[in-house]
Design a protein around this motif. Structure first.
Motif, PDB file in Angstrom:
ATOM      1  N   SER A  32      40.958  26.444  47.582  1.00  0.00           N
ATOM      2  CA  SER A  32      41.935  25.365  47.459  1.00  0.00           C
ATOM      3  C   SER A  32      41.516  24.090  48.184  1.00  0.00           C
ATOM      4  O   SER A  32      42.063  23.025  47.922  1.00  0.00           O
ATOM      5  CB  SER A  32      43.285  25.831  48.020  1.00  0.00           C
ATOM      6  N   LEU A  33      40.547  24.177  49.082  1.00  0.00           N
ATOM      7  CA  LEU A  33      40.129  23.020  49.863  1.00  0.00           C
ATOM      8  C   LEU A  33      38.946  22.366  49.179  1.00  0.00           C
ATOM      9  O   LEU A  33      37.875  22.969  49.051  1.00  0.00           O
ATOM     10  CB  LEU A  33      39.760  23.435  51.289  1.00  0.00           C
ATOM     11  N   ARG A  34      39.103  21.127  48.725  1.00  0.00           N
ATOM     12  CA  ARG A  34      38.075  20.432  47.953  1.00  0.00           C
ATOM     13  C   ARG A  34      37.286  19.434  48.788  1.00  0.00           C
ATOM     14  O   ARG A  34      36.393  18.776  48.273  1.00  0.00           O
ATOM     15  CB  ARG A  34      38.710  19.691  46.774  1.00  0.00           C
TER      16      ARG A  34
ATOM     17  N   ARG B  92      33.385  17.528  42.998  1.00  0.00           N
ATOM     18  CA  ARG B  92      33.693  17.262  41.603  1.00  0.00           C
ATOM     19  C   ARG B  92      34.228  18.536  40.956  1.00  0.00           C
ATOM     20  O   ARG B  92      34.294  19.607  41.571  1.00  0.00           O
ATOM     21  CB  ARG B  92      32.431  16.808  40.863  1.00  0.00           C
ATOM     22  N   LYS B  93      34.583  18.426  39.682  1.00  0.00           N
ATOM     23  CA  LYS B  93      35.128  19.582  38.963  1.00  0.00           C
ATOM     24  C   LYS B  93      34.109  20.711  38.860  1.00  0.00           C
ATOM     25  O   LYS B  93      34.470  21.893  38.826  1.00  0.00           O
ATOM     26  CB  LYS B  93      35.575  19.164  37.560  1.00  0.00           C
TER      27      LYS B  93
ATOM     28  N   SER C 186      29.990  20.313  42.527  1.00  0.00           N
ATOM     29  CA  SER C 186      28.996  19.510  43.220  1.00  0.00           C
ATOM     30  C   SER C 186      29.691  18.468  44.093  1.00  0.00           C
ATOM     31  O   SER C 186      30.862  18.138  43.895  1.00  0.00           O
ATOM     32  CB  SER C 186      28.067  18.827  42.219  1.00  0.00           C
ATOM     33  N   VAL C 187      28.946  17.949  45.063  1.00  0.00           N
ATOM     34  CA  VAL C 187      29.497  16.967  45.993  1.00  0.00           C
ATOM     35  C   VAL C 187      29.567  15.613  45.310  1.00  0.00           C
ATOM     36  O   VAL C 187      28.606  15.175  44.663  1.00  0.00           O
ATOM     37  CB  VAL C 187      28.634  16.885  47.269  1.00  0.00           C
ATOM     38  N   GLY C 188      30.706  14.935  45.418  1.00  0.00           N
ATOM     39  CA  GLY C 188      30.884  13.630  44.803  1.00  0.00           C
ATOM     40  C   GLY C 188      30.024  12.555  45.450  1.00  0.00           C
ATOM     41  O   GLY C 188      29.544  12.701  46.581  1.00  0.00           O
TER      42      GLY C 188
ATOM     43  N   ASP D 200      34.965  12.012  29.560  1.00  0.00           N
ATOM     44  CA  ASP D 200      35.275  12.485  30.903  1.00  0.00           C
ATOM     45  C   ASP D 200      34.139  12.065  31.828  1.00  0.00           C
ATOM     46  O   ASP D 200      33.013  12.543  31.693  1.00  0.00           O
ATOM     47  CB  ASP D 200      35.417  14.010  30.902  1.00  0.00           C
ATOM     48  N   PRO D 201      34.392  11.158  32.802  1.00  0.00           N
ATOM     49  CA  PRO D 201      33.300  10.699  33.662  1.00  0.00           C
ATOM     50  C   PRO D 201      32.722  11.797  34.530  1.00  0.00           C
ATOM     51  O   PRO D 201      31.559  11.744  34.914  1.00  0.00           O
ATOM     52  CB  PRO D 201      33.952   9.597  34.512  1.00  0.00           C
ATOM     53  N   ASP D 202      33.517  12.842  34.853  1.00  0.00           N
ATOM     54  CA  ASP D 202      32.998  13.933  35.669  1.00  0.00           C
ATOM     55  C   ASP D 202      32.051  14.842  34.897  1.00  0.00           C
ATOM     56  O   ASP D 202      31.289  15.596  35.494  1.00  0.00           O
ATOM     57  CB  ASP D 202      34.159  14.768  36.224  1.00  0.00           C
ATOM     58  N   ALA D 203      32.112  14.792  33.560  1.00  0.00           N
ATOM     59  CA  ALA D 203      31.255  15.661  32.752  1.00  0.00           C
ATOM     60  C   ALA D 203      29.811  15.182  32.742  1.00  0.00           C
ATOM     61  O   ALA D 203      28.905  15.938  32.443  1.00  0.00           O
ATOM     62  CB  ALA D 203      31.785  15.747  31.324  1.00  0.00           C
TER      63      ALA D 203
END
Length: 791
Positions: free
Chosen positions: A181-183, A212-213, A216-218, A631-634
């Motif tokens: 749960s911790l992002r 990210r979804k 990976s680290v943003g 989707d920019p995260d894709a």
């Protein structure tokens, strides 16, 4: 906090222990809860010796008492509490923390000496409690109330119970894992810290970053403040394994290093977390590598002086100091220690030696090294080469490189354009000198292992430097004394308020300077690398199934050839859309087709494309992005049958683009666009016994259109307006066309099964209908295949 099992819970202080420490009156009032306090969080340290809590008041204030519990040899427990309230020590908030801890079962049940059930704590035996006590907000807070656990086993001794209870917590403390749960993550950004004197150092800068979804680290991260680290509880985004390395890093930043600080151990702890990244929070993950052999040797610097350097036997490694000698293997993403023939403290002091000027008596330094450190063969400086004089005229050199990144508070402000700069120098024969004052020893310079004394032509250098502002490159301002800013004679940058100025310099200014005899050198760290495409754009589709989604996706790739290598532009275009500036559309539409469009590639290069070539694609993608179809995260462009219309719009916008693959999906998209919102009318067969109202006929047309496009759909309307009839008409069309080659299934409430059967008999008597419901339905399973409709 979950209380441990009753047998393992430490024995808490008795009422007498608490009353002795806090005072009988305060302990009694706390039990009656006259203060109207409420415990929001209570936790006991793994060793059972410190109790922490958060106590809330009715007016919303919160206090944080901390209670030390020390067992004595006589079995009594000494209570010493502190708090952030005005009382500071052994206050009512401390009392409420003790009461809440017992009520929540953090302590084993203890006999209450001298207090009878129903009396208040601190009330002498044989006396009655106050006649009209204030009502308790939570009766379970009363110190005399029994814990929730029913069994009354004899508690273990304090030390043994606390030790047993600490074992599972110790295992948890050793884990670096995060809950799902911790992002947010604590990331250790490790980078080279150049040192002009000798071997570079290693910088460890903690950052916080989100995931990210895909896990990976943003890219966006914030520098973690270390000012108050270690003085409060660990933040949620840190793990217990971060406590030691972060405390050491914080102490170093506050210039309070402790004797226990071990740089190599700190680095190993950081690498063991699995959250050490090279260069940035989203950079490659670093691990500890095997030890590598190295040696120390004195090397000649460009100004003719000598400095000891750390030389590694394995090529491709970068030597760093922490201050122990280590190496960085950026290719293999490894950090490891360096093995030397000298003791590490002595090697570190050798590498901290001051520079020896070319005029230094090297023989005397060698003799002093042998005298002061006898018995060890220390690396000694070399005799300087003879000096040659250079009288060649200067040739200007413009070296494109990266400047120091800028920061605003704790947030990194580091765009490629903000870091790019051009450094001016001049080449005199084999020697290259920087512009500006000469601070070398007697004007000496080294090149190819030789020493040269250069006679500089300052008038010619000034004439070359005056050319750069005419082409849009002015001296970068650096901070001088008293807050003044002075122009740097070496570093040149375009005006900060001119977006795209660097692009114009790369495309137009540099070719002009080369033609005028300037030498243009581009360093590997220069953040803007200009390349051109070898051929035209082409589009290709590849299968990209989404596991478990039940949807087949096609991934679009837009490719060009750059320096003989095929490059997919989709990741760069999606990233460009993610940071979409408000004026991008106007900028794209307002320029001519011959204008150059620079697309930043993921590897840092800038791809120069003709705007007429990329404009239709970019405008179509901007429209898709604004409509939520990308989707920019894709980090890619994926299309399914549900996106066929958007794909057709893209294909129509760029008719000159060569498309490969995805023929069925593209044909469906063209069909959807050609329909233009007009759905063709369906022909109802004569076997349908009834007349459809106009809106019902439209519903049948819709179902037939979805069937032709091989799409699923929804037919929705108010109750009683004929969805059943429309569905039956649709099934009759399918049967008449020979496409109903297996039974259709209707799932409905049991109460509607007779209605479906009656409607089918009335409007579609040609459909063979089987009703399956009730306990006897299994006996009809073998008849399913012989029917058109199963209800």
């Amino acid at each position: 906090m979950v209380a441990p099992s009753h047998a393992l819970r430490p024995v808490g202080p008795t009422d007498a222990d608490s009353a002795a420490a806090l005072g009988a009156d305060l302990w009694r009032i706390a039990g009656e809860n006259h203060a109207g306090l409420r415990a929001e969080a209570v936790a006991l340290d793994p060793d059972g010796r410190r109790l922490r809590a958060t106590i809330a008041t009715r007016d919303g204030r919160r206090f944080h008492p901390s209670v030390m519990l020390t067992p004595g040899r006589d079995g009594r427990i000494a209570v010493r509490g502190g708090c952030n309230c005005m009382a500071e020590t052994n206050c009512q908030h401390v009392a409420q923390a003790l009461i809440a801890a017992r009520a929540q079962g953090l302590f084993a049940a203890t006999p209450v000496a001298g207090v009878q059930p129903g009396t208040s704590p601190g009330t002498p035996p044989g006396t009655s409690p106050p006649t009209s006590p204030a009502p308790m907000r939570r009766a379970a807070w009363h110190p005399s109330a029994p814990p929730a656990a029913a069994p009354q086993e004899a508690p273990l001794p304090w030390e043994l119970g606390a030790w047993l209870d600490s074992l599972p917590r110790a295992l948890e403390a050793a884990s670096a894992d995060y809950p799902a749960s911790l992002r947010q993550r604590l990331i250790y950004v490790i980078d080279i810290a150049p040192d002009a004197r000798g071997v570079p150092g290693l910088a460890i800068v903690p950052h916080t970053a989100g995931l990210r979804k895909d896990g990976s680290v943003g890219a966006n991260s914030h520098r973690q403040s270390l000012s108050n680290w270690g003085r409060h509880e660990l933040p949620r985004h840190a793990r217990p394994v971060d406590r030691v390395p972060m405390a050491r890093l914080a102490a170093r930043e506050r210039r309070e290093p402790s004797p226990e600080d071990d740089p190599s151990d700190t680095l190993r702890r950081v690498l063991a977390t699995g959250r050490a990244r090279l260069g940035s929070a989203s950079g490659p993950e670093l691990h500890e590598g095997p030890a590598q052999a190295g040696r120390i040797d004195w090397q000649l610097r460009t100004d003719g002086s000598q400095l000891p350097r750390l030389v590694l036997d394995t090529p491709g490694l970068t030597a760093v100091l922490i201050p122990d000698p280590w190496y960085l293997d950026a290719q293999a993403q490894l950090l490891g220690p360096v093995l030397l023939d000298l003791p590490i403290p002595l090697a570190s002091r050798l590498l901290a030696a001051p520079a020896l000027a070319a005029t230094t008596d090297v023989a005397r330094v060698r003799a002093e090294l042998a005298r002061r450190v006898p018995g060890l063969a220390l690396p000694a400086p070399h005799d300087p080469p003879p000096i040659e004089t250079v009288t060649d005229p200067p040739r200007p050199v413009l070296r494109l490189t990266a400047g120091a990144p800028r920061t605003r508070g704790n947030r990194a402000w580091d765009t490629p354009e903000a870091r790019a700069e051009a450094r001016l120098g001049f080449r005199y024969g084999p020697v290259e000198l920087q512009a500006g004052p000469d601070r070398s020893d007697a004007g000496l310079r080294s090149a190819d292992g030789k020493l040269y004394r250069v006679r500089r032509d300052r008038r010619a250098e000034a004439a070359f430097a005056a050319v750069l502002p005419e082409h849009g490159l002015g001296p970068r301002l650096t901070e001088g004394g008293y807050g003044w800013h002075v122009p740097d004679p070496v570093r040149f940058v375009p005006p900060a308020d001119e977006p795209g100025a660097w692009h114009s310099i790369l495309l137009h200014v540099l070719p002009q300077l080369r033609a005028a005899g300037w030498s243009i050198e581009i360093e590997d760290d220069f953040p803007l690398r200009l390349v051109e495409a070898d051929d035209d754009l082409s589009a290709a589709f590849h299968d990209a199934p989404e596991e478990g989604s039940g949807i087949d996706w096609l991934e679009l790739h837009l490719g060009v050839s750059v320096a003989g290598e095929r490059v997919d532009l989709v990741p760069a275009l999606v990233k460009l859309l993610e940071g979409l500036p408000a004026d991008l559309t106007a900028a794209v539409t307002g320029a001519s087709d011959a204008a150059t469009f620079l697309l930043p590639l993921p590897d840092g290069r800038l791809l120069a494309l003709k705007l007429g070539q990329i404009r239709p694609i970019l405008l179509a993608l901007i429209e898709l992005f604004a409509g939520g179809a990308i989707d920019p995260d894709a980090r890619g462009l994926r299309f399914s049958r549900h996106n066929a219309a958007e794909l057709a719009a893209l294909e129509q916008a760029v008719p000159e683009l060569v498309w490969q693959g995805g023929e069925a999906l593209r044909a469906l998209g063209r069909q959807l666009r050609e329909a233009g919102g007009t759905i063709p009318e369906a022909a109802i067969p004569d076997s349908f016994k009834g007349t459809l109202r106009p809106y019902q006929a439209r519903g049948v047309d819709w179902l037939q259109f979805l069937r032709a496009a091989e799409l699923g759909g929804v037919l929705a309307d108010d109750m009683g307006l004929g969805k059943t009839v429309q569905t039956l008409a649709h099934l009759l069309i399918e049967k008449a066309a020979g496409r109903l080659d297996r039974p259709a299934l209707i799932v409905c409430p049991t109460s509607l099964v007779p209605n479906w059967c009656a409607e089918a008999e009335r409007f579609a008597p040609d459909l063979r209908v089987l009703a399956l419901h009730g306990p006897a339905r299994k006996q009809h399973f073998d008849r399913i295949a012989a029917h058109d409709l199963v209800i």
